[in-house]
Design a protein around this motif. Structure first.
Motif, PDB file in Angstrom:
ATOM      1  N   VAL A   8       0.727   9.499  -1.491  1.00 58.77           N
ATOM      2  CA  VAL A   8       0.443  10.147  -2.852  1.00 58.77           C
ATOM      3  C   VAL A   8      -0.920   9.429  -3.443  1.00 58.77           C
ATOM      4  CG1 VAL A   8       1.287  10.158  -5.087  1.00 58.77           C
ATOM      5  CG2 VAL A   8       2.884  10.232  -3.235  1.00 58.77           C
ATOM      6  N   LYS A   9      -1.053   8.073  -3.328  1.00 62.02           N
ATOM      7  CA  LYS A   9      -2.487   7.461  -3.830  1.00 62.02           C
ATOM      8  C   LYS A   9      -3.600   8.424  -3.161  1.00 62.02           C
ATOM      9  CE  LYS A   9      -1.012   2.737  -4.634  1.00 62.02           C
ATOM     10  NZ  LYS A   9      -1.365   1.407  -4.382  1.00 62.02           N
ATOM     11  N   GLN A  10      -3.523   8.522  -1.858  1.00 59.71           N
ATOM     12  CA  GLN A  10      -4.836   9.210  -1.187  1.00 59.71           C
ATOM     13  C   GLN A  10      -4.974  10.404  -1.821  1.00 59.71           C
ATOM     14  OE1 GLN A  10      -6.741   7.676   0.776  1.00 59.71           O
ATOM     15  NE2 GLN A  10      -7.758   9.802   1.600  1.00 59.71           N
ATOM     16  N   LYS A  31     -13.848  -6.397  -5.981  1.00 57.99           N
ATOM     17  CA  LYS A  31     -12.601  -6.047  -6.407  1.00 57.99           C
ATOM     18  C   LYS A  31     -12.416  -4.666  -6.992  1.00 57.99           C
ATOM     19  CE  LYS A  31      -9.494  -8.558  -9.464  1.00 57.99           C
ATOM     20  NZ  LYS A  31      -9.229  -9.392 -10.491  1.00 57.99           N
ATOM     21  N   GLU A  32     -13.292  -4.164  -7.631  1.00 56.66           N
ATOM     22  CA  GLU A  32     -13.392  -2.803  -8.227  1.00 56.66           C
ATOM     23  C   GLU A  32     -13.096  -1.714  -7.061  1.00 56.66           C
ATOM     24  OE1 GLU A  32     -15.513  -3.373 -12.403  1.00 56.66           O
ATOM     25  OE2 GLU A  32     -16.803  -3.133 -10.804  1.00 56.66           O
ATOM     26  N   ALA A  33     -14.078  -1.982  -6.000  1.00 54.19           N
ATOM     27  CA  ALA A  33     -14.069  -1.246  -5.055  1.00 54.19           C
ATOM     28  C   ALA A  33     -12.679  -1.060  -4.115  1.00 54.19           C
ATOM     29  CB  ALA A  33     -15.365  -1.516  -3.879  1.00 54.19           C
ATOM     30  N   ALA A  34     -12.200  -2.105  -4.097  1.00 54.01           N
ATOM     31  CA  ALA A  34     -10.804  -2.243  -3.222  1.00 54.01           C
ATOM     32  C   ALA A  34      -9.843  -1.697  -4.060  1.00 54.01           C
ATOM     33  CB  ALA A  34     -10.528  -3.815  -3.058  1.00 54.01           C
ATOM     34  N   LEU A  73     -10.114   2.114  -3.871  1.00 48.72           N
ATOM     35  CA  LEU A  73      -9.639   2.700  -2.700  1.00 48.72           C
ATOM     36  C   LEU A  73      -8.302   2.572  -1.971  1.00 48.72           C
ATOM     37  CD1 LEU A  73     -12.929   1.565  -0.317  1.00 48.72           C
ATOM     38  CD2 LEU A  73     -12.361   3.857  -0.973  1.00 48.72           C
ATOM     39  N   GLY A  74      -7.736   1.398  -2.930  1.00 48.60           N
ATOM     40  CA  GLY A  74      -6.276   1.183  -2.741  1.00 48.60           C
ATOM     41  C   GLY A  74      -6.085   0.399  -1.701  1.00 48.60           C
ATOM     42  N   VAL A  75      -6.989  -0.873  -1.335  1.00 50.03           N
ATOM     43  CA  VAL A  75      -6.835  -1.487  -0.153  1.00 50.03           C
ATOM     44  C   VAL A  75      -6.987  -3.131  -0.634  1.00 50.03           C
ATOM     45  CG1 VAL A  75      -7.513   0.312   1.419  1.00 50.03           C
ATOM     46  CG2 VAL A  75      -9.233  -1.454   0.548  1.00 50.03           C
ATOM     47  N   SER A  76      -6.842  -4.054   0.308  1.00 48.52           N
ATOM     48  CA  SER A  76      -7.197  -5.374   0.027  1.00 48.52           C
ATOM     49  C   SER A  76      -8.471  -5.809  -0.048  1.00 48.52           C
ATOM     50  CB  SER A  76      -6.045  -6.109   0.812  1.00 48.52           C
ATOM     51  OG  SER A  76      -6.736  -6.055   2.048  1.00 48.52           O
ATOM     52  N   LEU A  77      -9.137  -6.769  -0.255  1.00 50.88           N
ATOM     53  CA  LEU A  77     -10.312  -7.230  -0.214  1.00 50.88           C
ATOM     54  C   LEU A  77     -10.728  -7.640   1.364  1.00 50.88           C
ATOM     55  CD1 LEU A  77     -10.589  -9.872  -3.352  1.00 50.88           C
ATOM     56  CD2 LEU A  77     -11.797  -7.512  -2.961  1.00 50.88           C
ATOM     57  N   VAL A  78      -9.620  -8.000   2.048  1.00 48.77           N
ATOM     58  CA  VAL A  78      -9.779  -8.173   3.472  1.00 48.77           C
ATOM     59  C   VAL A  78     -10.134  -7.023   4.177  1.00 48.77           C
ATOM     60  CG1 VAL A  78      -8.581  -9.238   5.533  1.00 48.77           C
ATOM     61  CG2 VAL A  78      -8.367 -10.304   3.466  1.00 48.77           C
ATOM     62  N   THR A  79      -9.223  -5.835   3.868  1.00 50.75           N
ATOM     63  CA  THR A  79      -9.423  -4.710   4.556  1.00 50.75           C
ATOM     64  C   THR A  79     -11.101  -4.019   4.065  1.00 50.75           C
ATOM     65  OG1 THR A  79      -7.160  -4.008   4.640  1.00 50.75           O
ATOM     66  CG2 THR A  79      -8.765  -2.271   4.660  1.00 50.75           C
ATOM     67  N   LEU A  80     -11.567  -4.229   2.750  1.00 47.11           N
ATOM     68  CA  LEU A  80     -12.739  -3.896   2.458  1.00 47.11           C
ATOM     69  C   LEU A  80     -13.813  -4.648   2.986  1.00 47.11           C
ATOM     70  CD1 LEU A  80     -14.311  -2.053   0.415  1.00 47.11           C
ATOM     71  CD2 LEU A  80     -14.373  -3.850  -1.313  1.00 47.11           C
ATOM     72  N   MET A  81     -13.734  -5.725   3.462  1.00 48.77           N
ATOM     73  CA  MET A  81     -14.494  -6.586   4.092  1.00 48.77           C
ATOM     74  C   MET A  81     -14.776  -6.144   5.692  1.00 48.77           C
ATOM     75  SD  MET A  81     -14.925 -10.926   4.603  1.00 48.77           S
ATOM     76  CE  MET A  81     -13.250 -11.051   5.385  1.00 48.77           C
ATOM     77  N   ASN A 131     -20.606   5.793  -6.214  1.00 48.20           N
ATOM     78  CA  ASN A 131     -20.315   7.161  -5.765  1.00 48.20           C
ATOM     79  C   ASN A 131     -20.019   7.328  -4.077  1.00 48.20           C
ATOM     80  OD1 ASN A 131     -20.745   8.690  -8.336  1.00 48.20           O
ATOM     81  ND2 ASN A 131     -22.930   8.490  -7.789  1.00 48.20           N
ATOM     82  N   GLU A 132     -20.650   6.217  -3.411  1.00 49.35           N
ATOM     83  CA  GLU A 132     -20.371   6.243  -1.998  1.00 49.35           C
ATOM     84  C   GLU A 132     -18.827   5.665  -1.850  1.00 49.35           C
ATOM     85  OE1 GLU A 132     -23.153   3.477  -0.110  1.00 49.35           O
ATOM     86  OE2 GLU A 132     -25.013   4.676  -0.821  1.00 49.35           O
ATOM     87  N   VAL A 133     -18.497   4.848  -2.592  1.00 52.98           N
ATOM     88  CA  VAL A 133     -17.082   4.410  -2.526  1.00 52.98           C
ATOM     89  C   VAL A 133     -15.849   5.709  -2.694  1.00 52.98           C
ATOM     90  CG1 VAL A 133     -15.004   2.979  -3.481  1.00 52.98           C
ATOM     91  CG2 VAL A 133     -17.419   2.230  -3.223  1.00 52.98           C
ATOM     92  N   ILE A 134     -16.272   6.423  -3.753  1.00 54.95           N
ATOM     93  CA  ILE A 134     -15.468   7.659  -4.052  1.00 54.95           C
ATOM     94  C   ILE A 134     -15.592   8.647  -2.895  1.00 54.95           C
ATOM     95  CG2 ILE A 134     -15.373   9.815  -5.380  1.00 54.95           C
ATOM     96  CD1 ILE A 134     -16.012   7.590  -7.607  1.00 54.95           C
ATOM     97  N   ASN A 135     -16.820   8.701  -2.274  1.00 53.04           N
ATOM     98  CA  ASN A 135     -17.021   9.772  -1.106  1.00 53.04           C
ATOM     99  C   ASN A 135     -16.446   9.403   0.213  1.00 53.04           C
ATOM    100  OD1 ASN A 135     -18.278  11.647  -2.826  1.00 53.04           O
ATOM    101  ND2 ASN A 135     -20.313  10.890  -2.443  1.00 53.04           N
ATOM    102  N   CYS A 136     -16.261   8.039   0.412  1.00 55.24           N
ATOM    103  CA  CYS A 136     -16.050   7.514   1.521  1.00 55.24           C
ATOM    104  C   CYS A 136     -14.327   7.651   1.758  1.00 55.24           C
ATOM    105  CB  CYS A 136     -16.496   6.273   1.953  1.00 55.24           C
ATOM    106  SG  CYS A 136     -15.291   4.804   1.363  1.00 55.24           S
ATOM    107  N   VAL A 137     -13.800   8.011   0.786  1.00 51.72           N
ATOM    108  CA  VAL A 137     -12.280   8.189   0.878  1.00 51.72           C
ATOM    109  C   VAL A 137     -11.819   9.111   1.755  1.00 51.72           C
ATOM    110  CG1 VAL A 137     -10.310   8.966  -0.343  1.00 51.72           C
ATOM    111  CG2 VAL A 137     -11.896   7.431  -1.540  1.00 51.72           C
TER     112      VAL A 137
END
Length: 107
Positions: free
Chosen positions: A22-24, A48-51, A54-62, A84-90
């Motif tokens: 649903v989040k996706q 933290k904002e990017a994670a 994207l709805g992921v942890s900081l570890v996953t983002l790294m 913008n790159e974060v939003i587009n990479c979804v």
């Protein structure tokens, strides 16, 4: 009416998997309807904002940053992400593990 619309598909999902799905879908819908910036200013957000976006942890983002799925920019002593790159990479992130390969390729 199309035959495919009459078919019923039953999938067993955990509550966590359904929540992630649903989040996706909501993020994708918001990305489609988000107005483009008129002045094209680059806005950088924290890890933290990017994670959270994207709805992921900081570890996953790294991990995704190291794998090249998303680009992190070192600004002074911090790593920041282009909003913008974060939003587009979804769309290109293999976000949901149980998603069928055909659907993942459509994004």
């Amino acid at each position: 009416m199309n035959k495919s619309m009459n078919q019923v598909l039953q999938i067993n999902l955990s509550v966590e998997q359904l929540t992630d799905l649903v989040k996706q879908i909501v993020v994708e819908a918001l990305c489609e309807h988000k107005p483009q910036n008129v002045n094209d200013e680059t806005k950088f957000i924290t890890r933290k904002e990017a994670a959270k976006l994207l709805g992921v942890s900081l570890v996953t983002l790294m991990k995704w940053t190291k794998e090249g799925v998303i680009t992190g920019y070192k600004i002074k002593t911090r790593v920041k992400y282009n909003e913008n790159e974060v939003i587009n990479c979804v769309r290109k992130i293999p976000y949901i593990k149980y998603r069928k390969e055909e659907y993942r390729n459509q994004l």
